[in-house]
Design an enzyme around this catalytic site. Structure first.
Site, short mmCIF file in Angstrom:
data_model
loop_
_atom_site.label_atom_id
_atom_site.label_comp_id
_atom_site.label_asym_id
_atom_site.label_seq_id
_atom_site.Cartn_x
_atom_site.Cartn_y
_atom_site.Cartn_z
N LEU A 61 0.83 -1.21 0.00
CA LEU A 61 0.00 0.00 0.00
C LEU A 61 0.86 1.26 0.00
O LEU A 61 0.35 2.35 -0.29
CB LEU A 61 -0.90 0.03 1.24
N TYR A 104 0.50 10.98 -11.29
CA TYR A 104 0.07 10.01 -10.28
C TYR A 104 -0.53 8.79 -10.97
O TYR A 104 -0.14 7.64 -10.71
CB TYR A 104 -0.95 10.70 -9.36
#
Ligand code: UDP
Length: 322
Positions: free
Chosen positions: A76, A149
């Site tokens: 994560l 991103y």
């Protein structure tokens, strides 16, 4: 089972640790605290099945040891949040691409299953719904830093799929859609904690643009439940899977709803995008997931109603403020 959670002191990571510990699993965390916080995992510190390291996932020696010692990795750790990525463009790309490459390389070395967290950002500027995992992706130009991103996470996805195809590594890519709930911070731009904190202070609630852009929001408890089931699932190797709620709401309606649920007297104000994010910013106007694949894999889809999620999150922030 021993599970390494990279980014385990973050919002999603810390809730995942809670669930894993409650299910009797062993948990190891690595987090550099760039956006995570030790406060999120403080209540787990004395648990015999819990350990953590404060370090970067770019520390290959430490990652080597942690991955050799675990059975499965949930990766994560990443630069997250539109505001954070816009303010830290270079380190965000480095963390997202090099960090994931390190995790995948070592997962392959020790032949460990790895779940790689991607994001609904990778879909880019679609207007249709629902978004399916094999849809085309539509981005703006590289001068608009927001897309870095999406692009960096897309490189992560390609790398994970390539490891699966060439090395038969058990990789599962999860695309998370606007996850919300307790412990999320508004510091990096996320809309729900920002609106709730503004509402609780009776400050103006700041809607960016005309507020007609929509999102679906997913309760953190549903997200970690889905991740846990994917850890245990025999199927899904080499796949990309959406994890998201399907209740679509415009940001202007969200502001109104939060104001009402919080019993606030805040004014709702509309702020042009260039004032909020600087020039060359592009928003995504709509984002709704297809959850068919998730359901077929784990027989579960996020379904906590938005009002319930918001009520619980407002309570969390109210208690924190008092
Ligand atoms: N947004 C807003 N006010 C804020 C923060 C965000 O109107 O104070 C808007 C933002 O422009 C976007 C939506 O809320 O349209 C969701 O933003 P967030 O950064 O939470 O997530 P993402 O854009 O990645 O979906």
């Amino acid at each position: 089972m021993k599970i390494l959670v990279t980014g385990g002191a973050g919002f999603i990571g810390s809730h995942l640790c809670d669930l894993l510990i409650s299910r009797g699993e062993e948990v190891s965390v690595i987090d550099d605290l760039s956006t995570g916080s030790l406060e999120n995992i403080a209540h787990l510190n004395s648990h015999p099945h819990f350990q953590y390291s404060v370090d970067t996932i770019l520390n290959a020696d430490l990652m080597d040891r942690l991955i050799s010692e675990c059975d499965c990795i949930v990766h994560l750790a990443a630069a997250v949040g539109v505001k954070y990525v816009l303010e830290n463009p270079l380190s965000s790309i480095e963390t997202n691409i090099l960090g994931t490459e390190t995790a995948l390389k070592l997962a392959n070395k020790y032949r460990k299953k790895i779940l790689v967290a991607s994001t609904s950002e990778v879909y880019g500027k679609h207007m249709h719904a629902p978004l399916k995992e094999d849809d085309n992706l539509i981005y703006g130009p590289p001068s608009t830093m927001r897309w870095s991103y999406a692009a960096s996470k897309l490189v992560d996805e390609f790398t994970a799929i390539a490891y699966h195809r060439t090395k038969k590594l058990n990789t599962v890519i999860i695309r998370c859609f606007n996850t919300i709930g307790p412990r999320q911070t508004g510091m990096y731009g996320m809309v729900v904690p920002r609106f709730i904190q503004q509402a609780l202070r009776d400050d103006p609630i700041t809607v960016f643009g005309d507020g007609k852009q929509t999102r679906t929001f997913t309760y953190i408890e549903d997200v970690v439940q889905a991740i846990y089931r994917l850890i245990k699932c025999e199927k899904g190797a080499g796949e990309v899977v959406n994890i998201g709620g399907t209740e679509e709401i415009s940001i202007a309606d969200l502001a109104q709803k939060i104001r009402d649920l919080a019993g606030s007297s805040s004014e709702i104000v509309f702020i042009p995008y260039d004032k909020a994010y600087g020039k060359d910013f592009e928003d995504m106007m709509r984002r709704v997931p297809s959850v068919e694949k998730l359901k077929s894999l784990i027989d579960f889809v996020p379904d906590t109603p938005l009002d319930d999620i918001l009520r619980r999150t407002i309570e969390y922030f109210r208690a924190k403020a008092s």
